[in-house]
Design an enzyme around this catalytic site. Structure first.
Site, PDB file in Angstrom:
ATOM      1  N   GLY A  25       0.815  -1.207   0.000  1.00 44.53           N
ATOM      2  CA  GLY A  25       0.000   0.000   0.000  1.00 44.53           C
ATOM      3  C   GLY A  25       0.845   1.252   0.000  1.00 44.53           C
ATOM      4  CB  SER A 146      -9.993   7.610   5.777  1.00 41.44           C
ATOM      5  OG  SER A 146     -10.966   7.601   4.752  1.00 41.44           O
ATOM      6  CE1 TYR A 171     -10.576   2.293   7.003  1.00 39.22           C
ATOM      7  CE2 TYR A 171     -12.160   3.666   5.833  1.00 39.22           C
ATOM      8  CZ  TYR A 171     -10.855   3.298   6.089  1.00 39.22           C
ATOM      9  OH  TYR A 171      -9.819   3.939   5.442  1.00 39.22           O
TER      10      TYR A 171
END
Length: 289
Positions: A25, A146, A171
């Site tokens: 990633g 995020s 999440y």
């Protein structure tokens, strides 16, 4: 602000960086560029074979780089403690590793997996490394969050999500926790007089393996930016001159504004105390301030 690229990074000779999730990633290009610019890099990964392969890839790209693997499973506090005990110095900590939108699972310590890995594991790691960070002038902690944090909600009466588990909800909650932690760490460092810069970053929609999409994965990856582009905010926050504690950067290293919940000092303080209770890591250098 002109577009910032890793080519603008300063010489990092004499600095030591720890990057979690450095085997894939955005973690891999983050570790690579830090090594390319002279830092000694500890490339932390859960899988020893993947961690060793990441080190080999970096050395192929940057022969002579000072890079070494580190075994770290953020879903196991015993592993976090073992890893931290093996680190002798650190100037830059990039809390990068993460999991996303998985089915209901538990960490080795019984925490809901996404919160346990993305937030509690990094909370514990940062606290355990804090004595080393505090001893290094200009130390920085970068925590990857995020824009999904805007949908996050934290119910302290149901941290295990026993009343109903949703992959995206879990999440988003973990990403809100990441941002709350990054901002609260800076507040507490400032109050304690500790020379530490804590920031948060949102990499943008990046082609990584964090979300498993089965047969659609190859197609979706074509629509997303490459990991090297996703690593730019982390590298900027970790190395660019003039970065201030408490800032939040997004794609192309542009400053972003956290959500109202993420800016809540009351919520951040409560999450901090709950996280201390759950992990047993007390950030003694900041305690009582």
């Amino acid at each position: 602000m002109a577009t910032w690229t890793p080519a603008s990074m300063p010489d990092l000779t004499g600095r030591t960086a720890v990057v979690t999730g450095a085997n894939s990633g955005i973690g891999l290009p983050t570790a690579l560029e830090l090594a390319r610019h002279g830092a000694r890099v500890i490339a932390a990964a859960r899988d020893p074979d993947k961690g060793a392969e990441a080190v080999r890839r970096i050395l192929r790209e940057v022969p002579g780089a000072r890079v070494e693997p580190g075994l770290l499973d953020l879903a196991d506090l015993a592993s976090v403690r073992r890893f931290a005990a093996g680190v002798t110095e650190v100037d830059l900590l990039v809390n990068n590793a993460g999991i996303a939108m998985i089915s209901r699972q538990r960490t080795a310590d019984g925490f809901e997996m996404q919160l346990g890995t993305n937030h509690l594991g990094h909370f514990a790691l940062t606290g355990l490394l804090l004595p080393l960070l505090a001893a290094r002038p200009g130390a920085r902690v970068v925590t990857v969050t995020s824009d999904a944090h805007t949908a996050g909600r934290i119910d302290f009466d149901d941290l295990g999500l026993e009343r109903g588990y949703g992959r995206m909800a879990a999440y988003a909650r973990s990403k809100l926790a990441n941002l709350l932690f990054a901002l609260e760490l800076q507040r507490r460092a400032d109050r304690a007089g500790v020379d530490l810069t804590s920031t948060a970053v949102h990499p943008g929609s990046t082609a990584t393996n964090i979300v498993k999409l089965g047969p659609l994965q190859p197609l979706v990856r074509l629509l997303l930016k490459p990991p090297a582009a996703g690593a730019v905010p982390s590298l900027y926050a970790a190395t660019a001159p003039g970065v201030r504690g408490g800032e939040y950067f997004g794609p192309r290293a542009r400053p972003l504004r956290p959500s109202k919940a993420a800016r809540s000092e009351e919520l951040a303080a409560r999450l901090w105390e709950v996280s201390v209770e759950l992990t047993g890591v007390r950030f003694e250098e900041l305690a009582g301030r």
